[in-house]
Motif scaffolding. Structure first.
Motif, PDB file in Angstrom:
ATOM      1  N   GLY A  25       0.861  -1.362  -0.023  1.00 44.30           N
ATOM      2  CA  GLY A  25      -0.077   0.161   0.170  1.00 44.30           C
ATOM      3  C   GLY A  25       0.871   1.153  -0.063  1.00 44.30           C
ATOM      4  O   GLY A  25       2.093   1.241   0.193  1.00 44.30           O
ATOM      5  N   ALA A  26       0.049   2.439   0.123  1.00 46.30           N
ATOM      6  CA  ALA A  26       0.766   3.666  -0.020  1.00 46.30           C
ATOM      7  C   ALA A  26       1.603   4.010   1.154  1.00 46.30           C
ATOM      8  O   ALA A  26       2.553   4.885   1.064  1.00 46.30           O
ATOM      9  N   PHE A  27       1.347   3.339   2.224  1.00 49.81           N
ATOM     10  CA  PHE A  27       2.225   3.654   3.509  1.00 49.81           C
ATOM     11  C   PHE A  27       3.361   2.759   3.732  1.00 49.81           C
ATOM     12  O   PHE A  27       3.871   2.386   4.949  1.00 49.81           O
ATOM     13  N   ALA A  28       3.719   2.132   2.732  1.00 47.60           N
ATOM     14  CA  ALA A  28       5.001   1.289   2.624  1.00 47.60           C
ATOM     15  C   ALA A  28       6.134   1.718   3.342  1.00 47.60           C
ATOM     16  O   ALA A  28       6.947   1.369   4.043  1.00 47.60           O
ATOM     17  N   PRO A  29       6.317   3.124   3.048  1.00 49.41           N
ATOM     18  CA  PRO A  29       7.619   3.875   3.927  1.00 49.41           C
ATOM     19  C   PRO A  29       7.350   3.710   5.220  1.00 49.41           C
ATOM     20  O   PRO A  29       8.543   3.463   6.057  1.00 49.41           O
ATOM     21  N   LEU A  30       6.131   3.782   5.801  1.00 44.48           N
ATOM     22  CA  LEU A  30       5.859   3.921   7.305  1.00 44.48           C
ATOM     23  C   LEU A  30       6.269   2.574   7.867  1.00 44.48           C
ATOM     24  O   LEU A  30       6.675   2.369   8.999  1.00 44.48           O
ATOM     25  N   VAL A  31       5.821   1.463   6.983  1.00 48.82           N
ATOM     26  CA  VAL A  31       5.917   0.179   7.416  1.00 48.82           C
ATOM     27  C   VAL A  31       7.392   0.064   7.718  1.00 48.82           C
ATOM     28  O   VAL A  31       7.684  -0.882   8.562  1.00 48.82           O
ATOM     29  N   ALA A  32       8.094   0.283   6.616  1.00 52.74           N
ATOM     30  CA  ALA A  32       9.678   0.293   6.817  1.00 52.74           C
ATOM     31  C   ALA A  32      10.228   0.985   7.980  1.00 52.74           C
ATOM     32  O   ALA A  32      11.371   0.116   8.553  1.00 52.74           O
ATOM     33  N   LEU A  33       9.671   1.849   8.284  1.00 53.48           N
ATOM     34  CA  LEU A  33      10.139   2.529   9.712  1.00 53.48           C
ATOM     35  C   LEU A  33      10.060   1.754  10.934  1.00 53.48           C
ATOM     36  O   LEU A  33      10.877   1.888  11.852  1.00 53.48           O
ATOM     37  N   VAL A  34       9.021   1.094  10.969  1.00 55.57           N
ATOM     38  CA  VAL A  34       8.614   0.122  11.991  1.00 55.57           C
ATOM     39  C   VAL A  34       9.027  -1.182  12.165  1.00 55.57           C
ATOM     40  O   VAL A  34       8.583  -2.040  12.712  1.00 55.57           O
ATOM     41  N   GLN A  35       9.931  -1.587  10.927  1.00 56.84           N
ATOM     42  CA  GLN A  35      10.361  -2.854  10.775  1.00 56.84           C
ATOM     43  C   GLN A  35      12.021  -2.947  10.783  1.00 56.84           C
ATOM     44  O   GLN A  35      12.661  -2.032  10.482  1.00 56.84           O
ATOM     45  N   GLY A  36      12.637  -4.062  11.433  1.00 55.01           N
ATOM     46  CA  GLY A  36      13.890  -4.168  11.148  1.00 55.01           C
ATOM     47  C   GLY A  36      14.397  -4.855   9.745  1.00 55.01           C
ATOM     48  O   GLY A  36      13.398  -4.935   9.011  1.00 55.01           O
ATOM     49  N   PRO A  37      15.711  -4.739   9.782  1.00 55.57           N
ATOM     50  CA  PRO A  37      16.180  -5.225   8.263  1.00 55.57           C
ATOM     51  C   PRO A  37      15.584  -6.643   8.057  1.00 55.57           C
ATOM     52  O   PRO A  37      15.452  -6.988   6.881  1.00 55.57           O
ATOM     53  N   ASP A  38      15.157  -7.459   9.014  1.00 53.26           N
ATOM     54  CA  ASP A  38      14.768  -8.663   8.819  1.00 53.26           C
ATOM     55  C   ASP A  38      13.199  -8.951   8.834  1.00 53.26           C
ATOM     56  O   ASP A  38      12.844  -9.929   8.282  1.00 53.26           O
ATOM     57  N   GLY A  39      12.753  -7.681   8.564  1.00 54.84           N
ATOM     58  CA  GLY A  39      11.299  -7.746   8.414  1.00 54.84           C
ATOM     59  C   GLY A  39      10.444  -7.850   9.795  1.00 54.84           C
ATOM     60  O   GLY A  39       9.303  -7.571   9.909  1.00 54.84           O
ATOM     61  N   PRO A  69       9.005  -6.566  13.644  1.00 52.49           N
ATOM     62  CA  PRO A  69       8.788  -5.209  14.110  1.00 52.49           C
ATOM     63  C   PRO A  69       9.606  -4.742  14.760  1.00 52.49           C
ATOM     64  O   PRO A  69      10.342  -5.377  15.829  1.00 52.49           O
ATOM     65  N   ASP A  70       9.927  -3.455  14.971  1.00 52.74           N
ATOM     66  CA  ASP A  70      10.768  -2.884  15.792  1.00 52.74           C
ATOM     67  C   ASP A  70      10.131  -2.016  16.701  1.00 52.74           C
ATOM     68  O   ASP A  70       9.490  -1.034  16.618  1.00 52.74           O
ATOM     69  N   ASN A  71      10.005  -2.753  17.903  1.00 47.16           N
ATOM     70  CA  ASN A  71       9.214  -2.352  19.037  1.00 47.16           C
ATOM     71  C   ASN A  71       9.511  -0.858  19.557  1.00 47.16           C
ATOM     72  O   ASN A  71       8.613   0.006  20.091  1.00 47.16           O
ATOM     73  N   LEU A  72      10.695  -0.556  19.428  1.00 51.10           N
ATOM     74  CA  LEU A  72      11.280   0.957  20.153  1.00 51.10           C
ATOM     75  C   LEU A  72      10.902   1.797  19.185  1.00 51.10           C
ATOM     76  O   LEU A  72      10.238   2.756  19.522  1.00 51.10           O
ATOM     77  N   ALA A  73      10.626   1.562  17.786  1.00 50.28           N
ATOM     78  CA  ALA A  73      10.241   2.477  16.998  1.00 50.28           C
ATOM     79  C   ALA A  73       8.708   2.655  17.002  1.00 50.28           C
ATOM     80  O   ALA A  73       8.081   3.646  17.031  1.00 50.28           O
ATOM     81  N   TYR A  74       7.943   1.549  17.012  1.00 47.84           N
ATOM     82  CA  TYR A  74       6.438   1.629  17.430  1.00 47.84           C
ATOM     83  C   TYR A  74       6.247   2.498  18.590  1.00 47.84           C
ATOM     84  O   TYR A  74       5.296   3.363  18.638  1.00 47.84           O
TER      85      TYR A  74
END
Length: 469
Positions: free
Chosen positions: A346-360, A362-367
């Motif tokens: 979807g259009a929010f793919a960049p936001l998805v990338a911000l809250v995920q680590g390199p391995d996909g 979830p980055d809980n600290l970012a959340y």
């Protein structure tokens, strides 16, 4: 807005992506970012207009919310037909808006019938105890309810103090925000999670220690600061508030609170089938829960003396404001949630990338920080909903394998709503009451100096303790 701008905006939305409707709603992968403009516009209106155009906002906030809602509904109708738009609105109303507003109305009404009379001396220990009581109440009668019950006794207790702004600031930190972290009754974001399928006591278990850390540290810092100020200022020889023993009236409302909890728990425990309302399957138990809550509202109004509400300066105006604005929010968020459900497609793919680590993963600290940062300046309830969907939107997964992620989202929304006056509805209500009673409260940015100095280091500590790794 001129006559040509609305059609132009509608055309932009329709052309930015085709709002194909499947059985589950909009096809988020087909929508462009322009479909998020009404949601962002409404939230920015809520954040900015009360500060820069207070009179206009007071008289026209419902029209502002309706404008942004129409900017969402009409493009859906133009592209998918009137039935598609009606189906989307009905789903938003019965799945989330009506249960949300009914609970807020219930807690607001019950709290408005409880009066604490009398005059306490605002010494540091007394103030600390009052703040602790308010924080404890918040998870059972909501941050709005606890704030409205406790703010006037706290102000009366400190009306002989030369310096009392810090008392109200910490009141906002503790009673209007952090104290509501432990149940869906406490803060609107958690109730939205409950409506999405999160267990009632899930926040109690998973947010208990973060809440304990934040509340304990804030109470300790307040006690030390208040001791220092109290020792330096001295106090008036005569308290302007007449001496009266402390008493609580409207106690029948305390008896109604267990009825509220029972109705919510029962609605999650039983399966009485569903009712189809224009394509939306609504659980019969949920309808029964909402009817029971309305009955509690009626009981509170009938059984509480009118003098109690008058003494509390009770008004329906805050409830009207919340109902108007959240009607707009729950409509404008429809395409946003669809896009978030589409994830990386979807259009929010960049936001998805911000809250995920390199391995996909979830980055809980970012959340925690991104949810909290947005909750500071936008309303924390829709912000929670956005990131709940961004994390997958599956309550069973998020409560178990994704528990750390859901805890980070919940903590960010609940705790960081205290960063500004507009992060959580009770903040501004407390500010307005304090100003009305002659307390020289800091302005918008002045308050942020307080929250930045006290809360941000505390959130760093909470990050390190609970969301790193």
């Amino acid at each position: 807005m001129n006559k040509t701008s609305l059609p132009a905006a509608l055309a932009l939305l329709v052309l930015s992506g085709s709002p194909a409707l499947a059985a589950q709603g909009l096809d988020g992968a087909a929508l462009g970012l322009a479909w998020a403009v009404p949601f962002a516009g409404l939230l920015l209106s809520i954040a900015i207009l009360p500060l820069v155009a207070e009179r206009f906002w007071h008289h026209h906030r419902g029209k502002v919310a309706a404008f942004w809602a129409l900017l969402t509904i009409l493009p859906i109708a133009l592209a998918g037909g009137a039935s598609s738009a009606a189906s989307a609105v009905v789903h938003a109303a019965f799945a989330e808006y009506i249960p949300f507003i009914v609970l807020l109305l219930t807690l607001f009404t019950v709290a408005g019938g409880i009066v604490i009379r009398g005059n306490l001396r605002g010494a540091p220990l007394t103030n600390t105890v009052l703040l602790a009581i308010g924080a404890g109440l918040a998870s059972f009668i909501g941050t709005t309810g606890a704030a409205m019950i406790m703010i006037r006794p706290v102000i009366r207790a400190n009306d002989d103090r030369k310096h009392n702004v810090h008392v109200i600031v910490f009141f906002i930190f503790l009673v209007a925000n952090a104290g509501g972290a432990l149940t869906p009754l406490g803060d609107p974001p958690l109730f939205l999670g409950f409506l999405r399928g999160v267990d009632f006591f899930w926040p109690t278990v998973h947010l208990f220690w973060p809440a304990v850390v934040i509340v304990t540290v804030l109470l300790a810092v307040f006690f030390l600061l208040d001791n220092y100020i109290y020792a330096r200022e001295g106090h008036l020889a005569r308290d302007p508030t007449p001496e009266r023993p402390v008493s609580v009236t409207g106690g029948v409302n305390f008896l109604l609170i267990p009825a509220v909890i029972a109705a919510i728990l029962l609605s999650a425990a039983v399966d009485w089938g569903t009712v189809n309302i224009y394509g939306t399957e609504v659980a019969t138990a949920s309808l029964a829960r909402d009817a029971a809550l309305v009955a509690v509202v009626v009981a509170s109004l009938l059984l509480t003396p009118r003098a109690n509400r008058a003494e509390n300066s009770f008004s329906w105006e805050p409830m009207r404001e919340v109902a108007e604005l959240f009607a707009g929010i729950f409509i404008t968020i429809i395409p946003v949630l669809a896009m978030l459900k589409a994830g990386a497609s979807g259009a929010f793919a960049p936001l998805v990338a911000l809250v995920q680590g390199p391995d996909g993963a979830p980055d809980n600290l970012a959340y925690f920080w991104i949810t909290g940062g947005l909750s500071s300046f936008l309303d924390n309830a829709p912000t929670y909903l956005v990131f709940f969907e961004l994390a997958g939107g599956d309550p069973q997964y998020l409560m178990r394998e994704g528990a750390g992620t859901l805890a980070a989202i919940s903590a960010g929304a609940v705790f960081m709503g205290a960063n500004t006056y507009i992060g959580n509805a009770p903040n501004f209500m407390v500010y307005a009451i304090a100003r009305d009673r002659g307390i020289k409260m800091p302005g918008f940015f002045g308050y942020m100096l307080w929250s930045g100095a006290i809360l941000l280091p505390l959130f760093v500590l909470v990050s390190w303790l609970f969301f790193v790794g």
